[in-house]
Write a protein that holds these residues in place. Structure first.
Motif, PDB file in Angstrom:
ATOM      1  N   ALA A 490       0.788  -1.369   0.034  1.00  0.00           N
ATOM      2  CA  ALA A 490       0.215   0.188   0.039  1.00  0.00           C
ATOM      3  C   ALA A 490       0.803   1.283  -0.064  1.00  0.00           C
ATOM      4  O   ALA A 490       1.837   1.276   0.747  1.00  0.00           O
ATOM      5  CB  ALA A 490      -1.077   0.040   1.111  1.00  0.00           C
ATOM      6  N   THR A 491       0.529   2.082  -0.847  1.00  0.00           N
ATOM      7  CA  THR A 491       1.220   3.512  -1.063  1.00  0.00           C
ATOM      8  C   THR A 491       0.416   4.411  -0.369  1.00  0.00           C
ATOM      9  O   THR A 491      -0.633   4.693  -0.979  1.00  0.00           O
ATOM     10  CB  THR A 491       1.554   3.716  -2.332  1.00  0.00           C
ATOM     11  OG1 THR A 491       2.287   2.711  -2.950  1.00  0.00           O
ATOM     12  CG2 THR A 491       2.541   4.781  -2.446  1.00  0.00           C
ATOM     13  N   PRO A 492       0.888   5.264   0.738  1.00  0.00           N
ATOM     14  CA  PRO A 492       0.035   6.346   0.981  1.00  0.00           C
ATOM     15  C   PRO A 492      -0.174   7.698   0.053  1.00  0.00           C
ATOM     16  O   PRO A 492       1.185   7.844  -0.456  1.00  0.00           O
ATOM     17  CB  PRO A 492       0.678   6.880   2.451  1.00  0.00           C
ATOM     18  CG  PRO A 492       1.850   5.666   2.718  1.00  0.00           C
ATOM     19  CD  PRO A 492       2.126   5.039   1.548  1.00  0.00           C
ATOM     20  N   VAL A 493      -0.968   7.896  -0.273  1.00  0.00           N
ATOM     21  CA  VAL A 493      -1.433   9.244  -1.231  1.00  0.00           C
ATOM     22  C   VAL A 493      -1.403  10.290  -0.193  1.00  0.00           C
ATOM     23  O   VAL A 493      -1.338  11.651  -0.724  1.00  0.00           O
ATOM     24  CB  VAL A 493      -2.232   8.849  -2.362  1.00  0.00           C
ATOM     25  CG1 VAL A 493      -1.756   7.874  -3.247  1.00  0.00           C
ATOM     26  CG2 VAL A 493      -3.735   8.591  -1.646  1.00  0.00           C
ATOM     27  N   LEU A 494      -2.154  10.215   0.694  1.00  0.00           N
ATOM     28  CA  LEU A 494      -2.572  11.432   1.724  1.00  0.00           C
ATOM     29  C   LEU A 494      -2.205  10.850   3.176  1.00  0.00           C
ATOM     30  O   LEU A 494      -2.755   9.812   3.654  1.00  0.00           O
ATOM     31  CB  LEU A 494      -3.921  11.915   1.715  1.00  0.00           C
ATOM     32  CG  LEU A 494      -4.371  12.769   0.598  1.00  0.00           C
ATOM     33  CD1 LEU A 494      -5.816  13.152   0.470  1.00  0.00           C
ATOM     34  CD2 LEU A 494      -3.736  14.001   0.601  1.00  0.00           C
TER      35      LEU A 494
END
Length: 542
Positions: A490-494
């Motif tokens: 999972a990649t944090p975008v916010l």
């Protein structure tokens, strides 16, 4: 797959940022609005006729009670507006507010809204505001923000007077750069970037039903009561342009048959048609001009509710107690295909209309199933492990609102649903996961665990990428995470700021949305305590 990785969020505690008992999320037993899962814990057993062959699935833990309830106890004294008709008003602010520990107190009433002649609609046009509320000015959203964290764009407090019993805040809609909320007897538009009031429409009675989405060109039809007395009926329809707040047509829903009491309404929009279902009859009207295009009240199987969007789907209830799902032509109300729900089963939710994805339950057998249908109404797939899945759904005693769930996303290839939180294997509390299912087979494609005592909920899918909300805790801010079509890391975008963690965590069972790179949290119920301002809407972004 392995639990999601989270960056550390442990800023030093500063004076004024100590844990606030007033912001504590309530325990389950305090919540009168929690939604019971459509199917109790337990396995499926053999699938009944009509569901297709079973699919294998990995074992899951037991289903836990619903968490993050939708409301909190509290008595309220409200200020009744006493308005007549639909009024487009300017949103006015007044001084004398204090941001206290866990609540926002006021010592001065809000200014009265302007009305039209004899209470009729005032001249259309955008409402204007005097500026941010004092409580909003008192909270520095950038205070405590750590390096690498994104911003809290705005926090809106409620500006609408509500009765002593409280009031629902319905829906969240977007049109261009405007975000819209229905609160008690009003529909309110705010700037999606800054939260500044754009317009407000007032009705003479409480908003009593709304469709979950508007038209493609930004129009919405809202149902309101014809007065404020205990005998007021939910029979007034008004079309509103969500971009400007201009009202179009308003009409009273005509009675269909001798027993039409306008009770327990639900609404849906598909194309240029809005449906209005209630206890017994259902009607369809053109969004563009309000003309009635169909009505159903005399048949062995009648529409109980509709699900809208790119397609229109009806849930039919029959005299013999059986149910059916029917594809419907929005222009005529006629069925185009029918799926007969197996005996003893009932439809709990419609998660999507293209393709049709339905949640079914069997009370006697204590079983649950999620089924994907073809374009012609045949069973395409049965989802694996449905007994462990739990999106966040609204509460209703009599009405059958088919699309009042958040935390469920469907795109062209996959269905994404959250699991019920279970004890974390590492002893961090209760955690859940997001599961992606193949729409063609019903099998699990991938699974992403939240871990660390957190809950993760699907929010949106764009270009095959799932965006999910990792909820805030009392000590950790929330995040919006991106998960590719194959799951993976999972990649944090916010990364929401640490300084507003307790405010974010105090939203209880909110509606949420991720639109144009911004994440929105929206309250679903106001208590109306006199002299206290309550959170309504909060947004995060870059």
């Amino acid at each position: 797959m392995s639990p999601l990785t989270h960056p550390p969020h442990q800023p030093p505690e500063e004076p004024g940022n100590a844990p606030n008992p007033h912001l504590r999320p309530p325990r389950l037993e305090e919540n009168p609005y929690a939604q019971d899962p459509p199917g109790p814990a337990g396995g499926f057993g053999p699938p009944p006729p009509g569901f297709g062959p079973p699919v294998s699935h990995p074992p899951h833990g037991q289903v836990a009670p619903p968490s993050r309830p939708a409301g909190r106890d509290g008595a309220r004294r409200g200020r009744t507006l006493g308005l007549v008709g639909v009024v487009v008003v300017a949103v006015l602010a007044a001084g004398g507010y204090l941001l206290g520990a866990g609540r926002i107190e006021t010592s001065a009433p809000t200014a009265a809204p302007r009305t039209g002649k004899d209470g009729a609609a005032a001249a259309t046009g955008e409402g204007k505001a005097a500026g941010p509320r004092p409580a909003e000015r008192a909270l520095d959203l950038d205070a405590g923000r750590q390096p690498g964290e994104d911003r809290a764009l705005f926090l809106k407090v409620n500006e609408v007077d509500v009765p002593a019993s409280g009031a629902d805040t319905r829906g969240i809609w977007f049109a261009g750069d405007t975000v819209v909320k229905a609160v008690y007897k009003s529909l309110n538009g705010y700037g999606a970037r800054d939260g500044k009031p754009r317009w407000s429409v007032l009705f003479k009675g409480a908003v009593c039903a709304v469709p979950p989405q508007g038209t493609a060109d930004g129009r919405l039809v809202v149902a309101s009561k014809d007065g404020t007395s205990s005998r007021a009926r939910c029979n007034q329809l008004t079309m509103v342009d969500l971009r400007t707040g201009h009202t179009g047509w308003t009409k009273e829903v005509p009675k269909e048959g001798p027993f039409d009491v306008m009770a327990s309404p639900s609404m849906a929009i598909s194309g240029d048609t809005v449906t209005f279902s209630r206890l017994g009859p259902s009607s369809g009207f053109r969004v563009s001009d309000g003309e009635k295009v169909f009505a159903h009240w005399k048949a062995d199987c009648l529409p109980v509710a509709y699900a809208g969007g790119s397609k229109l789907v009806a849930l039919l209830g029959c005299r013999d107690g059986s149910e059916r799902i029917q594809g419907t032509d929005p222009g005529t109300g006629r069925g185009t295909w029918t799926y007969r729900v197996p005996g003893g089963w009932s439809v709990s939710r419609v998660y999507a209309v293209d393709p049709v994805v339905i949640d079914l339950s069997h009370k006697q057998r204590k079983q649950r199933a999620v089924v994907v249908l073809t374009a012609g109404g045949a069973v395409r797939a049965r989802v694996a492990g449905a007994d462990d899945l739990q999106p966040v759904c609204g509460y209703g005693l009599l009405h059958r609102s088919l699309q009042n769930c958040t935390g469920v996303v469907v795109d062209t290839a996959s269905l994404y649903l959250p699991t019920e939180p279970r004890p974390d294997v590492r002893g961090h509390g209760r955690s859940n996961a997001v599961v992606a299912f193949d729409l063609a087979t019903g099998k699990v494609r991938w699974r992403a665990e939240a871990g660390q005592g957190r809950r993760i909920l699907p929010v949106a899918s764009y270009g095959g990428t799932l965006y999910a909300y990792l909820e805030a805790t009392h000590s950790q801010p929330g995040q919006v995470l991106a998960l590719g079509s194959d799951g993976g890391t999972a990649t944090p975008v916010l990364r929401h700021p640490s300084g507003t963690t307790q405010v974010e965590d105090s939203f209880v069972s909110p509606q949420f949305a991720y639109v144009d790179g911004r994440f929105f949290l929206s309250t679903t119920r106001l208590l109306g305590t006199d002299g206290v301002e309550e959170k309504l809407l909060m947004a995060f972004g870059k």
